[in-house]
Motif scaffolding. Structure first.
Motif, short mmCIF file in Angstrom:
data_model
loop_
_atom_site.label_atom_id
_atom_site.label_comp_id
_atom_site.label_asym_id
_atom_site.label_seq_id
_atom_site.Cartn_x
_atom_site.Cartn_y
_atom_site.Cartn_z
N MET A 32 0.83 -1.21 0.00
CA MET A 32 0.00 0.00 0.00
C MET A 32 0.86 1.26 0.00
O MET A 32 0.50 2.26 -0.62
N LEU A 33 2.00 1.21 0.67
CA LEU A 33 2.93 2.34 0.62
C LEU A 33 3.44 2.54 -0.81
O LEU A 33 3.54 3.67 -1.29
N LEU A 34 3.73 1.42 -1.50
CA LEU A 34 4.17 1.49 -2.89
C LEU A 34 3.06 2.05 -3.78
O LEU A 34 3.30 2.93 -4.62
N LEU A 35 1.84 1.55 -3.61
CA LEU A 35 0.70 2.05 -4.40
C LEU A 35 0.48 3.54 -4.15
O LEU A 35 0.27 4.32 -5.08
N GLN A 36 0.54 3.93 -2.88
CA GLN A 36 0.34 5.33 -2.51
C GLN A 36 1.40 6.22 -3.14
O GLN A 36 1.09 7.26 -3.73
N ALA A 37 2.67 5.81 -3.06
CA ALA A 37 3.76 6.59 -3.64
C ALA A 37 3.65 6.66 -5.16
O ALA A 37 3.85 7.72 -5.76
N THR A 38 3.29 5.54 -5.79
CA THR A 38 3.16 5.51 -7.25
C THR A 38 2.04 6.43 -7.71
O THR A 38 2.20 7.18 -8.68
N CYS A 39 0.92 6.38 -7.02
CA CYS A 39 -0.21 7.26 -7.38
C CYS A 39 0.13 8.72 -7.14
O CYS A 39 -0.29 9.60 -7.89
N ARG A 40 0.89 8.99 -6.09
CA ARG A 40 1.28 10.36 -5.77
C ARG A 40 2.23 10.92 -6.84
O ARG A 40 2.16 12.09 -7.20
N LEU A 91 -8.54 3.55 -5.81
CA LEU A 91 -7.31 2.91 -5.31
C LEU A 91 -6.38 3.88 -4.58
O LEU A 91 -5.88 3.53 -3.50
N PRO A 92 -6.14 5.11 -5.07
CA PRO A 92 -5.25 6.01 -4.31
C PRO A 92 -5.79 6.31 -2.90
O PRO A 92 -5.02 6.29 -1.93
N GLU A 93 -7.09 6.55 -2.78
CA GLU A 93 -7.67 6.84 -1.47
C GLU A 93 -7.69 5.60 -0.58
O GLU A 93 -7.49 5.69 0.63
N ILE A 94 -7.92 4.44 -1.18
CA ILE A 94 -7.94 3.19 -0.41
C ILE A 94 -6.54 2.93 0.16
O ILE A 94 -6.40 2.59 1.34
N ALA A 95 -5.50 3.13 -0.65
CA ALA A 95 -4.13 2.93 -0.18
C ALA A 95 -3.81 3.88 0.97
O ALA A 95 -3.25 3.47 1.99
N SER A 96 -4.19 5.14 0.83
CA SER A 96 -3.94 6.13 1.90
C SER A 96 -4.72 5.78 3.16
O SER A 96 -4.19 5.88 4.27
N SER A 97 -5.96 5.38 2.99
CA SER A 97 -6.78 5.00 4.14
C SER A 97 -6.21 3.78 4.84
O SER A 97 -6.19 3.70 6.07
#
Length: 188
Positions: A32-40, A91-97
């Protein structure tokens, strides 16, 4: 598609619960940290995920190309579920949440330190230690941000506490006092 924090929180809780049940919470957190960083970092990816024109199978292939071998099978299956339910735009909000809920689960508090110039590692450690003892916290993460408009000093935020000792804040207070004529004596 507009962000939906309640939906994101529900999906994040479900993947957190499942990862706890399967004893894979650390792996999913890393994913999720990877998904969050990638989306950011990639606005194009976020726009693609939210696009109603691009079909879910195409989005799945793109996500697979980006993340295959980098995320756990559980997270990969979760992304497939999102695609099937047409929730991939969240997905970006789910990863952050998820990251937020993980921190609550682990008892990790996050503090934000905003300064005009970068802080040294010694000062970072001193602030972390002070927060742990003053607020009786076990684990604290310190996010730092640099904003030159502060001129000097710092702003520290943790939970509902906000300490603003920046030069810009103090100058603004002085300006307000002058506007209110706090320094002018009225003679009658």
């Amino acid at each position: 598609m507009t962000p939906n924090p309640r939906l994101a929180a529900r999906y994040a809780k479900s993947i957190l619960d499942l990862s706890l049940e399967k004893d894979q919470v650390e792996a999913v957190h890393k994913d999720m940290l990877l998904l969050q960083a990638t989306c950011r970092e990639s606005r194009d990816l976020v726009n693609l995920l939210r696009s109603p024109i691009v079909k879910a199978d195409k989005k799945g292939k793109i996500l697979s190309a980006i993340f295959t071998g980098k995320i756990s099978p559980l997270t990969s299956a979760f992304i497939t579920l999102l695609l099937r339910k047409e929730r991939e735009g969240n997905l970006p909000e789910i990863a952050s949440s998820f990251v937020g809920q993980y921190k609550i689960y682990r008892g990790i508090s996050t503090a934000k330190l905003t300064t005009a110039v970068p802080v040294s590692d010694e000062l970072r450690q001193a602030i972390l230690q002070k927060l742990k003892t003053e607020r009786n916290l076990q684990q604290v993460e310190l996010d730092t941000e640099i904003r030159k408009e502060l001129i000097g000093g710092f702003i520290l935020e943790i939970g509902d506490l906000r300490m603003d000792s920046s030069v810009a804040f103090e100058l603004n207070n002085v300006r307000k006092q002058f506007q209110n004529n706090d320094f002018v004596y009225k003679i009658r």
